[in-house]
Design a protein around this motif. Structure first.
Motif, short mmCIF file in Angstrom:
data_model
loop_
_atom_site.label_atom_id
_atom_site.label_comp_id
_atom_site.label_asym_id
_atom_site.label_seq_id
_atom_site.Cartn_x
_atom_site.Cartn_y
_atom_site.Cartn_z
N GLU A 7 0.86 -1.18 0.00
CA GLU A 7 0.00 0.00 0.00
C GLU A 7 0.89 1.23 0.00
O GLU A 7 1.77 1.37 0.85
CB GLU A 7 -0.90 0.01 1.24
N THR A 9 1.66 5.05 0.62
CA THR A 9 1.15 6.16 1.44
C THR A 9 1.04 7.40 0.57
O THR A 9 2.01 7.84 -0.05
CB THR A 9 2.10 6.43 2.63
N ILE A 10 -0.16 7.97 0.55
CA ILE A 10 -0.43 9.19 -0.21
C ILE A 10 -0.29 10.41 0.70
O ILE A 10 0.24 11.44 0.30
CB ILE A 10 -1.85 9.15 -0.82
N GLU A 27 -3.41 7.97 4.55
CA GLU A 27 -4.25 7.68 3.40
C GLU A 27 -3.37 6.87 2.46
O GLU A 27 -2.24 7.27 2.15
CB GLU A 27 -4.72 8.96 2.72
N VAL A 28 -3.87 5.70 2.06
CA VAL A 28 -3.07 4.80 1.24
C VAL A 28 -3.77 4.45 -0.05
O VAL A 28 -5.00 4.44 -0.13
CB VAL A 28 -2.72 3.50 2.01
N GLU A 29 -2.94 4.17 -1.06
CA GLU A 29 -3.46 3.64 -2.31
C GLU A 29 -3.35 2.13 -2.22
O GLU A 29 -2.28 1.58 -1.96
CB GLU A 29 -2.66 4.15 -3.51
N LYS A 34 -7.78 1.79 -5.51
CA LYS A 34 -8.65 2.56 -4.62
C LYS A 34 -7.84 3.08 -3.44
O LYS A 34 -6.69 2.71 -3.24
CB LYS A 34 -9.82 1.70 -4.15
N THR A 35 -8.46 3.95 -2.65
CA THR A 35 -7.77 4.49 -1.47
C THR A 35 -8.50 4.08 -0.20
O THR A 35 -9.69 3.74 -0.22
CB THR A 35 -7.67 6.03 -1.52
N SER A 36 -7.75 4.12 0.90
CA SER A 36 -8.31 3.78 2.21
C SER A 36 -7.50 4.53 3.26
O SER A 36 -6.47 5.13 2.97
CB SER A 36 -8.23 2.27 2.45
N LYS A 37 -7.97 4.48 4.50
CA LYS A 37 -7.27 5.12 5.62
C LYS A 37 -6.76 4.03 6.56
O LYS A 37 -7.41 3.00 6.76
CB LYS A 37 -8.21 6.05 6.38
#
Length: 182
Positions: A7, A9-10, A27-29, A34-37
């Motif tokens: 993942e 890190t954004i 916040e990760v890709e 898709k993205t998630s926290k």
């Protein structure tokens, strides 16, 4: 090791910086785009020591744990100080919490405590050749412990009765049970 689940890190938001831990929300890709926290607890790492007396008994400490709102029985342990080698931390914590020094200190294993949300790693050591320190290191000023000397069978009973209720100590008891030659 597969990298297909990595993942990226954004963005990282620091929520809390404390004396022992910090908390970040990343916040990760995801691998599918898709993205998630991710809520991440950062910890400097810790050591835990299984102190074995010459008579085969284990030295344990009983202390109050505020996070659990109860007293539990544990092997001596403590966090790594910045720049401190785990073996030095293990020797220091053993002496601070029990008043004992050891002749031999063997690294057994290192493991992550809760990798789903924290990066804390514990380095587990076996201490033998114990002697009481003439002038032991002072315990932390906010730490109050009672010492117990127990056999492996008594330690197993403490696990069964949930007086030993943490993973590092339960692991230590299992390790000792499997190592009949100690």
């Amino acid at each position: 090791m597969s990298h297909r689940f990595n993942e990226k890190t954004i963005n990282r938001e620091t929520i809390f910086e404390g004396k022992v831990i910090s908390l970040h929300v990343d916040e990760v890709e995801l691998p599918n785009g898709k993205t998630s926290k991710r809520e991440i607890v950062k910890h400097p790492g810790a050591v835990a020591v299984i102190p074995i007396l010459d008579n085969g008994k284990i030295i344990l400490v009983e202390q109050y744990r505020k996070a659990l709102e109860r007293t539990i029985v544990e092997i001596p342990a403590g966090k790594l100080e910045k720049g401190e080698e785990p073996e030095n931390t293990a020797r220091r914590e053993l002496e601070e919490e029990t008043g004992y020094q050891c002749e031999t200190l063997e690294h057994l294993i290192s493991f992550y405590t809760s990798p789903g949300f924290a990066d804390e790693i514990i380095h587990l050591y076996l201490a033998k050749g114990l002697t009481k320190a003439e002038v032991p290191l002072a315990a932390d000023e906010d730490e109050f412990v009672d010492l117990l000397e127990v056999s492996i069978e008594e330690a197993e009973e403490l696990v069964r009765t949930k007086k030993i209720y943490d993973a590092k100590t339960a692991y230590a008891v299992l390790y000792l049970k499997l190592q009949k030659g100690l």
